[in-house]
Design a protein around this motif. Structure first.
Motif, PDB file in Angstrom:
ATOM      1  N   GLN A  24     -69.786 -61.204 -17.711  1.00 43.09           N
ATOM      2  CA  GLN A  24     -68.609 -60.348 -17.595  1.00 43.09           C
ATOM      3  C   GLN A  24     -68.670 -59.535 -16.314  1.00 43.09           C
ATOM      4  O   GLN A  24     -69.722 -59.406 -15.678  1.00 43.09           O
ATOM      5  N   LYS A  25     -67.548 -58.991 -15.980  1.00 41.79           N
ATOM      6  CA  LYS A  25     -67.461 -58.100 -14.827  1.00 41.79           C
ATOM      7  C   LYS A  25     -68.352 -56.885 -15.040  1.00 41.79           C
ATOM      8  O   LYS A  25     -68.357 -56.283 -16.112  1.00 41.79           O
ATOM      9  N   GLN A  65     -70.426 -63.066 -22.249  1.00 39.78           N
ATOM     10  CA  GLN A  65     -69.559 -63.427 -23.359  1.00 39.78           C
ATOM     11  C   GLN A  65     -69.797 -64.882 -23.740  1.00 39.78           C
ATOM     12  O   GLN A  65     -70.080 -65.726 -22.896  1.00 39.78           O
ATOM     13  N   GLN A 108     -68.012 -60.753 -27.004  1.00 40.07           N
ATOM     14  CA  GLN A 108     -68.267 -60.116 -25.719  1.00 40.07           C
ATOM     15  C   GLN A 108     -69.412 -59.112 -25.790  1.00 40.07           C
ATOM     16  O   GLN A 108     -69.916 -58.780 -26.857  1.00 40.07           O
ATOM     17  N   ASN A 109     -69.849 -58.681 -24.599  1.00 35.87           N
ATOM     18  CA  ASN A 109     -70.876 -57.646 -24.448  1.00 35.87           C
ATOM     19  C   ASN A 109     -72.226 -58.056 -25.014  1.00 35.87           C
ATOM     20  O   ASN A 109     -72.916 -57.279 -25.671  1.00 35.87           O
ATOM     21  N   GLU A 158     -60.824 -55.615 -17.352  1.00 39.57           N
ATOM     22  CA  GLU A 158     -61.945 -55.130 -18.156  1.00 39.57           C
ATOM     23  C   GLU A 158     -63.089 -56.142 -18.151  1.00 39.57           C
ATOM     24  O   GLU A 158     -64.262 -55.764 -18.140  1.00 39.57           O
ATOM     25  N   PHE A 159     -62.754 -57.434 -18.152  1.00 37.86           N
ATOM     26  CA  PHE A 159     -63.779 -58.461 -18.214  1.00 37.86           C
ATOM     27  C   PHE A 159     -63.683 -59.505 -17.105  1.00 37.86           C
ATOM     28  O   PHE A 159     -64.625 -60.257 -16.895  1.00 37.86           O
ATOM     29  N   CYS A 160     -62.557 -59.592 -16.423  1.00 34.58           N
ATOM     30  CA  CYS A 160     -62.340 -60.650 -15.434  1.00 34.58           C
ATOM     31  C   CYS A 160     -62.471 -60.106 -14.015  1.00 34.58           C
ATOM     32  O   CYS A 160     -61.855 -59.083 -13.675  1.00 34.58           O
TER      33      CYS A 160
END
Length: 554
Positions: free
Chosen positions: A67-68, A79, A120-121, A426-428
């Motif tokens: 993830q970013k 993720q 995620q995370n 948030e993630f990309c």
């Protein structure tokens, strides 16, 4: 043994490998097949040193992506992208995903526009255990990312839809066996998207996938029989193109043969130089339909032709409320999942409901909706009462899960219930703006501004030019960008209007200018007011836009 040897020798020819202009991704894939990553996962997830850029690329074939990170010099969390063909999910599988989210993923889950789910995370050291538990539950992340076949999408009511023409599950299962985890097709020029449906309302978005199968009908020996028509070469992003209909009429076996031919052509002749010009649609555009079909016929002989596609107005990808299934005495219930975001605990609640009222069958839709199937009709009143949709329900039944059903209603608003967003910044790493929470806020405000709206307005918000949320086929599409305002970089949006799929499929039209974030709700509200004041009786937003022109909203 001889056949296997010849197959490997043929596969390893890789006519493209001597091209001096291959992009970086292609050169990485020439070093080893992406599927080989599974034999190295234990070493890669346990070591202390950061992964190389090449190793990050190979991890995609295991459905794993970093993830970013807030600090670009530090490794981020990861993720796991879990494939759910046609959104199919059992209660037991949902409980396992929920448990993994709680145990390893900070209790965070996201459904995707391709009917899959992302845990995620996750810390890198925990990825191996996550995959082990997913595999034990009959789930896979194989090729959920990378240059290979992504999750096969389809009608979420497959097997239960009163309108479907035939059982499409054998085709889905055959395509899974052919395309997923098969080293023959694990090195494609770019991602390859497949959709399947046997109902006439285009529930699987046939026009925007690389390969799609939809219902068709033909007369054989004086009888009407059902089969499949095929579409090929669709895609959106910065060069949107609708798929074209191929001239074949296919049973399940023939459809799988056609799929083999199409993916073989793409593997061997698809472009591998400019990354943004590698999707199948570009090859089809340059070759033309006649040459493409000639190549198909040279690979798979005597595919039957003819048939007439069975079409009905596009009904979208979501089904809210309680409705009858094709099985007598059974119903399904569709819940709204705002932003496709939920916790592991909330997914566990949905799994429990599916067991309490049904047989544990769940289906994930393409946008912010999840279905519970096989609810006996005689229990729907009780179920409606529990969800707070029945004013005569006993207080205790409503209060038992009041907060849960307030968050995930059976009847969402006409904006919030039909919106879509990509994962966003948030993630990309590519997204310019945060998308999902922003879309929840925007559509919630629009629901409050237009409480009497009598038809859905589909809003799609994508964070970058890749267009993962498909703004080009929405009533109102939004693409996040940056602008400089008062010396600061601020979020803004490019607006599109008038897109749709199905019989009237057309791409949306871009409006001029960029709308600052703090003006977005007012700008959309102005568009809706024009539509409501000038539409004809029963006229959809798409039909209105086509009649008056997009310039009416400028």
């Amino acid at each position: 043994m001889c056949v296997q040897k010849n197959w490997k020798e043929e596969l390893m020819k890789r006519e493209w490998e001597n091209n001096e202009d291959l992009n970086w991704n292609e050169r990485v894939k020439l070093q080893k097949d992406g599927l080989e990553i599974f034999s190295q996962l234990e070493a890669l997830t346990s070591r202390e040193e950061a992964l190389t850029k090449e190793e990050h690329e190979w991890m995609k074939w295991a459905g794993l992506m970093e993830q970013k990170s807030a600090d670009k010099d530090e490794e981020g969390l990861w993720q796991a992208h879990v494939k759910l063909p046609c959104g199919m999910l059992s209660a037991a599988q949902a409980e396992e995903i929920a448990g993994l989210a709680r145990d390893f993923g900070e209790n965070t889950l996201r459904f995707t526009v391709r009917q899959s789910v992302q845990i995620q995370n996750i810390k890198r050291r925990d990825l191996q255990e996550v995959l082990r538990r997913l595999h034990a539950a009959g789930l896979t992340t194989t090729e959920a990312e990378g240059d290979c076949t992504r999750n096969i999408i389809g009608n979420p009511l497959m097997g239960a839809d009163p309108e479907e023409c035939m059982d499409a599950m054998p085709l889905v299962e055959g395509l899974q066996r052919l395309l997923v985890g098969n080293p023959e097709f694990s090195n494609l020029p770019r991602k390859f998207k497949v959709s399947v449906t046997s109902e006439p309302g285009d529930a699987a978005s046939a026009e925007v996938n690389d390969l799609s199968f939809v219902p068709a009908r033909a007369e054989r020996n004086g009888e009407n029989i059902y089969g499949y028509a095929a579409y090929v070469g669709g895609g959106l992003a910065s060069a949107p193109r609708f798929a074209c209909r191929l001239p074949y009429f296919l049973n399940t076996e023939d459809a799988i043969r056609l799929a083999r031919a199409v993916v073989t052509i793409y593997r061997d002749y698809g472009y591998r130089v400019k990354r943004s010009h590698c999707r199948l649609k570009f090859l089809l555009e340059d070759w033309g339909e006649a040459k493409f079909c000639s190549m198909i016929d040279s690979i798979e002989k005597d595919l039957p032709r003819g048939g007439k596609e069975v079409r009905a107005p596009w009904k979208g990808e979501v089904c809210y409320g309680i409705h009858s299934q094709k099985q007598e005495g059974l119903c399904f219930a569709g819940f709204h999942i705002p932003g496709d975001i939920l916790t592991g605990d909330e997914l566990k609640n949905l799994a429990d409901l599916s067991l309490e009222y049904g047989d544990g069958s769940l289906r994930v839709c393409q946008g912010q909706c999840i279905l519970i199937l096989n609810i006996p009709k005689e229990r729907t009143a009780e179920f409606s009462g529990k969800s707070g949709q029945n004013e005569d329900a006993e207080d205790g039944k409503y209060l038992e899960q009041e907060k849960f059903f307030e968050k995930f209603p059976l009847r969402p608003g006409m904006f919030s219930g039909y919106a879509n967003a990509c994962v966003g910044s948030e993630f990309c790493r590519f997204a310019a703006v945060e998308t999902r929470q922003r879309l929840i806020a925007v559509t919630g405000e629009l629901d409050r501004m237009f409480p009497d709206l009598d038809c859905p307005i589909r809003i799609a918000l994508t964070g970058c030019g890749a267009g993962c949320a498909a703004p080009q086929t929405a009533d109102i599409g939004l693409k996040g960008v940056h602008i400089i305002s008062e010396g600061k970089v601020s979020p803004a949006y490019i607006l599109y209007v008038g897109g749709t799929l199905g019989e009237k499929a057309s791409l949306s039209v871009q409006l001029p200018g960029k709308v600052p974030d703090d003006q977005l709700v007012d700008r959309i509200a102005g568009i809706i007011r024009i539509y409501l004041s000038e539409r004809r009786s029963g006229e959809s937003f798409h039909d209105f836009t086509k009649r008056v022109g997009a310039e009416r909203f400028q």
